[in-house]
Design an enzyme around this catalytic site. Structure first.
Site, mmCIF file in Angstrom:
data_model
loop_
_atom_site.group_PDB
_atom_site.id
_atom_site.type_symbol
_atom_site.label_atom_id
_atom_site.label_comp_id
_atom_site.label_asym_id
_atom_site.label_seq_id
_atom_site.Cartn_x
_atom_site.Cartn_y
_atom_site.Cartn_z
ATOM 1 N N HIS A 1 -0.983 0.677 -10.206
ATOM 2 C CA HIS A 1 -1.684 -0.312 -9.369
ATOM 3 C C HIS A 1 -2.150 -1.527 -10.192
ATOM 4 C CE1 HIS A 1 -3.951 -0.708 -5.305
ATOM 5 N NE2 HIS A 1 -3.666 -1.892 -5.815
ATOM 6 N N ARG B 1 0.851 -1.186 0.000
ATOM 7 C CA ARG B 1 0.000 0.000 0.000
ATOM 8 C C ARG B 1 0.886 1.236 0.000
ATOM 9 N NH1 ARG B 1 -4.244 -2.014 -1.679
ATOM 10 N NH2 ARG B 1 -5.929 -2.721 -0.315
#
Lengths: 312, 312
Positions: free
Chosen positions: A275, A227
Site C-alpha cells: 500500500h 482498493r
C-alpha cells in the site's frame, strides 16, 4: 474562543501523535483535542478523522462536519452510526502526483517486461524479449478523478497510448474516455495494461473480475491501486494460471497488512506492494485540512462533503 | 548497375537472414550480398556491419565506407585490420526513445523502492518505506548524446531533478551539465540515481569504479546501460556489500550472455537485464541505413564517420 477540533483515529499511538503534531503545526491557532477527551467530544463542531473507530462520531452532539485525512472514505461511510453531516475527503495534489509516479513505474515495469527478467534472474536465464515502443502499448485507467487525470498526463508524456473509463465519461485532454458497462467492455478489449484507481463504491466493488479479465487481450497486465475489494482474487489467480493475464501488480488488499502465508505473496504472476502507491504526506494533508478549517472559521460556511449515495 | 552492398556479420544465422530481409525491404533497388560471396567482397564499396568478424573488411579492396547497425562501435574500432575508411554508427531516434523509456523505468524502480519490495515479497514482509516526490530525487546522466538528451527530457517530464555529465559539457534545456574530472566529482556528490549511457572509449573505460562510488551519497542507485567495461565489477560489489550503494541495475556485461553461475546473477543488490535497454529495431535501423546509401548513390558523397580518436 472557538470549540476545539477533535482528532479521531484508531491508528497506532505513534501515528496518532504524528498526525496531531502535523495538524498543530499547520494551524497553531486551533486547539486540537482527541476523542479520549469527553469535554472536547461534547463541544467540538469539527472532527478530523483517520480510520475512526465506529460509533465515536455519533457521540459528538455539536458535530457540523468531518474532514478525512485519507482520500478514500469507503470504510467511513460504512459506519451505520455516522451522523448525517458533510464528510470531506482529502483531495491533495501531492497525492495525485505520487499516484501518477506509481502508475508510471508500474506501467513501465510491465511494458519493459521487468517482471519476466526478475524471474529469469533467479534462474540465471539470459533471454531478451521483443519489445515495442510505448505508443504501441495502450494503458487504460479506471477512474479519472484527480489521481487518474494526473496519471493520464504522465503516461502520455512517457509516450503510452492512454485511455480512460469513468462514471461521468468527462473529457480529459488527448485521451479517449469511455463510460458505462458497454464503454468498459470496449475499453478493456483494447487494453494492454489496466490500471484501477476507482473509489470503492457499491458499483465498483468486485469490478476486476472474471468477466473483465475475459475481455482483456491475452497477456494483458493488471495494476490495482484502488482498493482490495475491487478485485475478485480467485478470478485473478485463475486468469493468471490460465495464461489469460500476463502479470498483476497489487498495492491494496481486503486485509492489510497482507497476512504472512497468504497465497498472493507467493504467486509468481503477482507483484505485491505494501500500500505505497500514493502515501499520504502528513504535512501536505495537514495543510489542506487547515485551509478548510480556516475557511469555515472565516465564513461560517460548512464545506461540501462527498456524495454519500455515490460514495466519493 | 552499381556494385552490391555487402552485409558483414557474425550473428546467428537466423539473425543474419532477418537483417538481410529487413535491408532488402528498406532498399529494394540495391543488391545485397554477404561476406560469404568473394566477388561481392571484391567489388563492394559499402559494407553494412553487425558484429563483423575481425579481418573481413580488410579483404574489401574497393571499400569506401562502413555503416554499423549498432549505435556502439567500440568493438569494431578495436579491430586492428579495419581499413581507414569512414565508419558510420547507427543514430536512430527510435533507439533514443527506447533508451529513454528504459532509463525512466529504472529510475522509477529505484525511486519507488520496487527492488526492496520485491525482496520483501519473497519473505512475506509487509513494510512500507518512506518515499519522497520525484523532484526531491536527483538523477545524473553520464553521457548526453542523442540517448542521454532523450532520457533527460523524459526524466524531467516525470518530475525528477536531472543533471548530466558529458565530455563537451554542452547545454541541455533545463538541466545542469557538468564536464571534466572536477565536474564529475561535483555531479556525483549530488546524485541519488546514477545512469551511465556513455560510449565506451579509453577515457570512459572503468569509470564506474571505487572512486566514483565513494563520491555518491550513501544509498545511491547505479544504472549501467552503457557497456560492461564501464563498470569495475569488484568495486561495485564491495560498495553494495558495504551498504555504500543501495542497488544497481545492470543491462550490459563484459561477457554476454552473462554466464550461468556468474556471481552477478545472484547478488541481492543487483538487478540483471539481458541487454534490453535499447534494442535495435531492425525495420527502423534498416530504414536509416537505406537513407544513407541513397544519399551516397545520389550525391557520391561519402558520409561522415565516427571520430576514431574519440571513439564515437
Amino acid at each position: 474562543m472557538p470549540a476545539p477540533l477533535v482528532l479521531v483515529t484508531s491508528l497506532e499511538p505513534a501515528e496518532d501523535v504524528a498526525w496531531r503534531d502535523a495538524l498543530a503545526r499547520a494551524m497553531p491557532e486551533e486547539a486540537i483535542a482527541t476523542s479520549a477527551d469527553p469535554e472536547a467530544l461534547a463541544r467540538a463542531e469539527i472532527a478530523i478523522v483517520a480510520n475512526p473507530p465506529p460509533g465515536v462520531l455519533a457521540r459528538m452532539p455539536r458535530l457540523l462536519w468531518v474532514h478525512s485525512l485519507w482520500a478514500g472514505v469507503d470504510r467511513l461511510l460504512l459506519d451505520g452510526t455516522l451522523p448525517p453531516v458533510p464528510v470531506v475527503r482529502l483531495v491533495d495534489p501531492a497525492l495525485a502526483r505520487a499516484m501518477a509516479e506509481a502508475v508510471a513505474a508500474a506501467a513501465l515495469h510491465l511494458h519493459r517486461d521487468l517482471h519476466l527478467y526478475a524471474d529469469q534472474q533467479r534462474r540465471s536465464d539470459w533471454r531478451p524479449h521483443d519489445t515495442r515502443p510505448a505508443h504501441a502499448r495502450t494503458v487504460t485507467l479506471l477512474g479519472l478523478g484527480e489521481m487518474g487525470r494526473a496519471a493520464a498526463l504522465l503516461l502520455r508524456a512517457i509516450g503510452f497510448t492512454v485511455q480512460g473509463w469513468s462514471r461521468t465519461g468527462g473529457a480529459v485532454d488527448g485521451i479517449r474516455v469511455f463510460s458505462g458497462a458497454d464503454g468498459l467492455a470496449r475499453a478493456l478489449a483494447g487494453t494492454d495494461i489496466l490500471v484501477n484507481l476507482l473509489p470503492l463504491t457499491p458499483e465498483t466493488r468486485g469490478l476486476l473480475n472474471r468477466d473483465a479479465f475475459a475481455r482483456l487481450p491475452r497477456g494483458a497486465g493488471v495494476v490495482n491501486f484502488g482498493r482490495g475489494a475491487h478485485l475478485a482474487e480467485d478470478d485473478l489467480i485463475e486468469a493468471l494460471d490460465a495464461g489469460a493475464l500476463g502479470h498483476a501488480i497489487l498495492d491494496v488488499f481486503e486485509t492489510e497488512p497482507l497476512p504472512p502465508g497468504h497465497r498472493l505473496w507467493s504467486h509468481p504472476g503477482i507483484t505485491i506492494l505494501p500500500h505505497i502507491a500514493a502515501p499520504t504526506s502528513r504535512a501536505s494533508a495537514a495543510g489542506i485540512v487547515a485551509e478548510a478549517v480556516r475557511s469555515f472559521r472565516g465564513t461560517g460556511r460548512i464545506p461540501t462533503g462527498v456524495d454519500r449515495g455515490r460514495g466519493y
